[in-house]
Design a protein around this motif. Sequence first.
Motif, PDB file in Angstrom:
ATOM      1  N   THR A  61     -14.571 -25.892 -28.206  1.00 12.88           N
ATOM      2  CA  THR A  61     -15.832 -26.551 -28.567  1.00 12.88           C
ATOM      3  C   THR A  61     -16.710 -25.803 -29.553  1.00 12.88           C
ATOM      4  O   THR A  61     -17.639 -26.386 -30.117  1.00 12.88           O
ATOM      5  CB  THR A  61     -16.698 -26.803 -27.315  1.00 12.88           C
ATOM      6  OG1 THR A  61     -17.232 -25.553 -26.856  1.00 12.88           O
ATOM      7  CG2 THR A  61     -15.907 -27.469 -26.205  1.00 12.88           C
ATOM      8  N   GLY A  62     -16.475 -24.499 -29.763  1.00  8.22           N
ATOM      9  CA  GLY A  62     -17.440 -23.747 -30.561  1.00  8.22           C
ATOM     10  C   GLY A  62     -18.824 -23.887 -29.950  1.00  8.22           C
ATOM     11  O   GLY A  62     -18.992 -24.453 -28.867  1.00  8.22           O
ATOM     12  N   THR A  63     -19.829 -23.359 -30.633  1.00  4.40           N
ATOM     13  CA  THR A  63     -21.213 -23.568 -30.202  1.00  4.40           C
ATOM     14  C   THR A  63     -21.932 -24.509 -31.144  1.00  4.40           C
ATOM     15  O   THR A  63     -22.992 -25.023 -30.820  1.00  4.40           O
ATOM     16  CB  THR A  63     -22.011 -22.243 -30.195  1.00  4.40           C
ATOM     17  OG1 THR A  63     -21.997 -21.694 -31.515  1.00  4.40           O
ATOM     18  CG2 THR A  63     -21.406 -21.242 -29.228  1.00  4.40           C
ATOM     19  N   GLN A  64     -21.368 -24.722 -32.337  1.00  2.57           N
ATOM     20  CA  GLN A  64     -22.031 -25.493 -33.363  1.00  2.57           C
ATOM     21  C   GLN A  64     -22.052 -26.978 -33.026  1.00  2.57           C
ATOM     22  O   GLN A  64     -21.129 -27.497 -32.396  1.00  2.57           O
ATOM     23  CB  GLN A  64     -21.307 -25.323 -34.717  1.00  2.57           C
ATOM     24  CG  GLN A  64     -21.307 -23.907 -35.268  1.00  2.57           C
ATOM     25  CD  GLN A  64     -20.147 -23.068 -34.767  1.00  2.57           C
ATOM     26  OE1 GLN A  64     -19.756 -23.142 -33.602  1.00  2.57           O
ATOM     27  NE2 GLN A  64     -19.583 -22.253 -35.634  1.00  2.57           N
ATOM     28  N   ASN A  65     -23.098 -27.667 -33.485  1.00  9.15           N
ATOM     29  CA  ASN A  65     -23.094 -29.118 -33.383  1.00  9.15           C
ATOM     30  C   ASN A  65     -21.882 -29.622 -34.162  1.00  9.15           C
ATOM     31  O   ASN A  65     -21.702 -29.268 -35.316  1.00  9.15           O
ATOM     32  CB  ASN A  65     -24.372 -29.699 -33.991  1.00  9.15           C
ATOM     33  CG  ASN A  65     -25.615 -29.092 -33.376  1.00  9.15           C
ATOM     34  OD1 ASN A  65     -25.833 -27.880 -33.479  1.00  9.15           O
ATOM     35  ND2 ASN A  65     -26.425 -29.900 -32.746  1.00  9.15           N
ATOM     36  N   PRO A  66     -21.048 -30.459 -33.540  1.00  6.01           N
ATOM     37  CA  PRO A  66     -19.722 -30.737 -34.104  1.00  6.01           C
ATOM     38  C   PRO A  66     -19.645 -31.813 -35.182  1.00  6.01           C
ATOM     39  O   PRO A  66     -18.599 -31.975 -35.801  1.00  6.01           O
ATOM     40  CB  PRO A  66     -18.920 -31.165 -32.872  1.00  6.01           C
ATOM     41  CG  PRO A  66     -19.924 -31.757 -31.963  1.00  6.01           C
ATOM     42  CD  PRO A  66     -21.211 -31.009 -32.192  1.00  6.01           C
ATOM     43  N   SER A  67     -20.712 -32.553 -35.429  1.00 10.53           N
ATOM     44  CA  SER A  67     -20.589 -33.727 -36.303  1.00 10.53           C
ATOM     45  C   SER A  67     -20.062 -33.401 -37.694  1.00 10.53           C
ATOM     46  O   SER A  67     -19.245 -34.138 -38.242  1.00 10.53           O
ATOM     47  CB  SER A  67     -21.942 -34.427 -36.437  1.00 10.53           C
ATOM     48  OG  SER A  67     -22.359 -34.917 -35.199  1.00 10.53           O
ATOM     49  N   LEU A  68     -20.541 -32.307 -38.272  1.00  7.65           N
ATOM     50  CA  LEU A  68     -20.079 -31.932 -39.609  1.00  7.65           C
ATOM     51  C   LEU A  68     -18.570 -31.728 -39.604  1.00  7.65           C
ATOM     52  O   LEU A  68     -17.855 -32.187 -40.502  1.00  7.65           O
ATOM     53  CB  LEU A  68     -20.774 -30.639 -40.061  1.00  7.65           C
ATOM     54  CG  LEU A  68     -20.279 -30.046 -41.384  1.00  7.65           C
ATOM     55  CD1 LEU A  68     -20.658 -30.952 -42.550  1.00  7.65           C
ATOM     56  CD2 LEU A  68     -20.840 -28.638 -41.594  1.00  7.65           C
ATOM     57  N   THR A  69     -18.082 -31.048 -38.578  1.00  5.91           N
ATOM     58  CA  THR A  69     -16.658 -30.751 -38.501  1.00  5.91           C
ATOM     59  C   THR A  69     -15.841 -32.030 -38.286  1.00  5.91           C
ATOM     60  O   THR A  69     -14.752 -32.175 -38.846  1.00  5.91           O
ATOM     61  CB  THR A  69     -16.418 -29.704 -37.396  1.00  5.91           C
ATOM     62  OG1 THR A  69     -17.148 -28.522 -37.752  1.00  5.91           O
ATOM     63  CG2 THR A  69     -14.947 -29.353 -37.257  1.00  5.91           C
ATOM     64  N   TYR A  70     -16.371 -32.968 -37.529  1.00  5.11           N
ATOM     65  CA  TYR A  70     -15.669 -34.254 -37.371  1.00  5.11           C
ATOM     66  C   TYR A  70     -15.511 -34.952 -38.727  1.00  5.11           C
ATOM     67  O   TYR A  70     -14.474 -35.558 -39.018  1.00  5.11           O
ATOM     68  CB  TYR A  70     -16.441 -35.197 -36.452  1.00  5.11           C
ATOM     69  CG  TYR A  70     -16.597 -34.755 -35.022  1.00  5.11           C
ATOM     70  CD1 TYR A  70     -17.573 -35.346 -34.213  1.00  5.11           C
ATOM     71  CD2 TYR A  70     -15.805 -33.758 -34.446  1.00  5.11           C
ATOM     72  CE1 TYR A  70     -17.748 -34.978 -32.892  1.00  5.11           C
ATOM     73  CE2 TYR A  70     -15.982 -33.372 -33.125  1.00  5.11           C
ATOM     74  CZ  TYR A  70     -16.953 -33.986 -32.355  1.00  5.11           C
ATOM     75  OH  TYR A  70     -17.136 -33.610 -31.046  1.00  5.11           O
ATOM     76  N   MET A  71     -16.536 -34.898 -39.554  1.00  4.47           N
ATOM     77  CA  MET A  71     -16.451 -35.567 -40.856  1.00  4.47           C
ATOM     78  C   MET A  71     -15.462 -34.852 -41.763  1.00  4.47           C
ATOM     79  O   MET A  71     -14.742 -35.485 -42.542  1.00  4.47           O
ATOM     80  CB  MET A  71     -17.837 -35.644 -41.505  1.00  4.47           C
ATOM     81  CG  MET A  71     -18.742 -36.650 -40.809  1.00  4.47           C
ATOM     82  SD  MET A  71     -20.264 -36.947 -41.711  1.00  4.47           S
ATOM     83  CE  MET A  71     -21.244 -35.533 -41.202  1.00  4.47           C
ATOM     84  N   VAL A  72     -15.429 -33.529 -41.661  1.00  2.57           N
ATOM     85  CA  VAL A  72     -14.447 -32.752 -42.417  1.00  2.57           C
ATOM     86  C   VAL A  72     -13.037 -33.147 -42.001  1.00  2.57           C
ATOM     87  O   VAL A  72     -12.148 -33.355 -42.840  1.00  2.57           O
ATOM     88  CB  VAL A  72     -14.705 -31.244 -42.190  1.00  2.57           C
ATOM     89  CG1 VAL A  72     -13.510 -30.406 -42.601  1.00  2.57           C
ATOM     90  CG2 VAL A  72     -15.949 -30.817 -42.953  1.00  2.57           C
ATOM     91  N   PHE A  73     -12.837 -33.260 -40.690  1.00  2.41           N
ATOM     92  CA  PHE A  73     -11.532 -33.701 -40.190  1.00  2.41           C
ATOM     93  C   PHE A  73     -11.168 -35.063 -40.775  1.00  2.41           C
ATOM     94  O   PHE A  73     -10.029 -35.300 -41.196  1.00  2.41           O
ATOM     95  CB  PHE A  73     -11.560 -33.810 -38.666  1.00  2.41           C
ATOM     96  CG  PHE A  73     -11.573 -32.496 -37.924  1.00  2.41           C
ATOM     97  CD1 PHE A  73     -11.832 -32.479 -36.553  1.00  2.41           C
ATOM     98  CD2 PHE A  73     -11.316 -31.285 -38.557  1.00  2.41           C
ATOM     99  CE1 PHE A  73     -11.831 -31.291 -35.839  1.00  2.41           C
ATOM    100  CE2 PHE A  73     -11.317 -30.083 -37.850  1.00  2.41           C
ATOM    101  CZ  PHE A  73     -11.580 -30.092 -36.484  1.00  2.41           C
TER     102      PHE A  73
END
Lengths: 566, 187
Positions: free
Chosen positions: A541-553
């Motif tokens: 999960t990391g600690t970061q808010n994940p939305s940016l990473t979802y868009m990168v994916f």
Amino acid sequence: MANLNIKNKQENTYGAIVIGSGMSGGFAAKELCDKGVKTLVLERGRSVIHNKDYPTTNMMPWEFEHRGQMPEDIQRENPVVSRCYAFREDAAHFFVKDKEHPYIQEKPFDWIRGYQTGGKSLLWARQVQRWSDHDFEGPARDGFAVDWPIRYKELAPWYSYVEKFVGVAGFHDGIPHLPDGEFLPGIELTAAEEYFKSIVEQKYPGRNVISGRCAHITGNAEYYAKQGRGICQHRTICQRGCPFGGYFSSNSASLPWAQRTGNLTLKNNAVVHSIIYDDAQQKATGVRVIDSNTKEVTEYLAPIIFVNASALNTNLILLNSTSKRFPNGLGNDNGLMGKYVAFHNYRGGVSGEYDGLKEFTTEGKRPTSGYMPRFRNVDKQETKFLRGYAAGIHGSRSKDVNYSGTGADLVKNMMSPSYGPWRIGSHMMGETIPKESNYVALDTDKKDEWGMPQLKVNVDYDQNDLDMIQDYRDQLAEMFDAAGFKNIRTWDDERRPGLDIHEMGGVRMGHDPKTSLVNKHHQLHACQNVYVTDGACMTSTGTQNPSLTYMVFAARAVDHAMKNQG
Amino acid sequence: MNRRLALKQLALAAGGLALIPSCDFSEEKVLAAYDELQITESQQKLLQKLVDTIIPKTDLKGATELGVHDFVLVMANDCMSAEEQKQFLSGLKGFDDYTKKTFGTRFTKMDNAEAEKNVNAILEGKPTSNGELASQYFLQTTKKYTIQGYLNSEYVMTALMPFQLVPGPEFNGKKEIVPGEKVNING
């Protein structure tokens, strides 16, 4: 009849299907449409069009009947969603109410949902910190999950690509485990946050306080005008929907952009029942959809399917997609689908007061605040608990109103507010460890009104989480004390899992088809024309808010799909 | 003025007629509150007098002038639990009798100075009877909502402590305080 069938099939055939119109689905759709693919987006909720369907965005505070507070009967009937910080008079219409879409809590779990065009991208907290290899290498280093099959190096150009389109305000802080991005001008810290930053950097080398990178447009106006968006006006009421498009949402950015290509078809009220697998062709061929109003069933066909229904719903759809080849759910050969669900640990909080900087206050509003990147177990394991936490840091000058007295005295008191001390607060953002015992599954008996099995959620905190909370409280209190803050308080709000609104996992990525469901390109190992790029594919999960990473994916996976699926 | 025009033009560029204010505030809520709580005309007058006592007209508009008594009832009707509502109504219905017994005059018959003095006395007192407890709860709740309704009124948030729906992109995290400058809680 034959002609009717052929025509119907043609009308319902697309170049790609995207399930879900939120953060990840919206971005996948934009990428597909930009590349010329006729794309069908299926959204189970109602239509919400940017600016047209933001009923409260221009309301003044006095125009809210209860001045923002939710009426008691609504709170009583919706105990789950009422616990969400944004479920108030100005945004309640964007949240799923508890009785509308029931689920089964085998253990207490607050599942916060938004079923409409754009989903929860209308409601998010807009923090967009990048992941680093501290995150992607975490499971392998610390041995708590399978290895991520990707590394930061592969994602870095995609982060830049996504950040550019989204519009991210931030400073180049130079922190290895929280990489800098493609930034618009950052938004400054308050005087108290700057002061705390200087103390931390002086007394705790290796720890940082920065301005949280946020998805708000603070420059390059001409570029974003092409999307129909403008500079953020610091209203700080984003959950209503922003008339300027100042913060990123699917509704203000990805979907209108996709629409303008002419390649987008967006269907609302489309409950995806399952993905259709063709045993002869050995691939998915489409999706089966129930209209949420008429209950009519339609099948849509496409050679590529992106599942972005949001983490738990993606699990639900895939598990419900059974066939002769996949009796336990599409791609679920190893029986792990639905398992290793995780979330973010937001239970801890700290507050204090600072008597210094008396001659200063702040002017204006801002859509972000201070952020302390994780500092535990960064270079090596050093605590009893695995992984770690980041912390929000927010310092504001208090304005004290005297409510004592009655009559003319009270009027005079209320109309003479004075500056009090700076109030410093912090909130915890902790990583949780995915476990096989934390899972979602389909209930075989209970169904919702569309015939979908209800989702059983069995997710809980563990000792690792409790130890982390205590450490967060101890460390933040110590740093507050070192800064000379007074009246320091720490707490554990004991919130239920899910209220962090960052549930993840169940369809995790990994190298090995025996221990994971999705490969390094986000394809189901066992059915490679199906891509999963939302929270369901998270291995940790990391600690970061994940939305940016979802868009990168999503962006990276669409690129792969274009090069590999025909 | 120039800034407002610039923001309006920006809004038009960004999203068309987005910033034309919407206003669908409903009188139905107020009527529903009076009806569902079964407030009599005399109770309405009592509440109005009480709200006017808590925040009277001074050189500033008073709470009653702003319709805050209606807000108090809407909040009591919509935002209280059944138990809280019961306590509130009990306090309201018994208030005139309580003040008659305690101070010798019904609240609705008191002049302004007497009303204010006695409201203060109840709020600051240490209740020793059920009647006293009910009245204090009623007054505390009414004061809380009166303050909330007043401070969140259009009058206060435009004329006295201006609120900006569109503050603009400037943020200064370290502004020097000018001595004597008025503190705006909505700024």
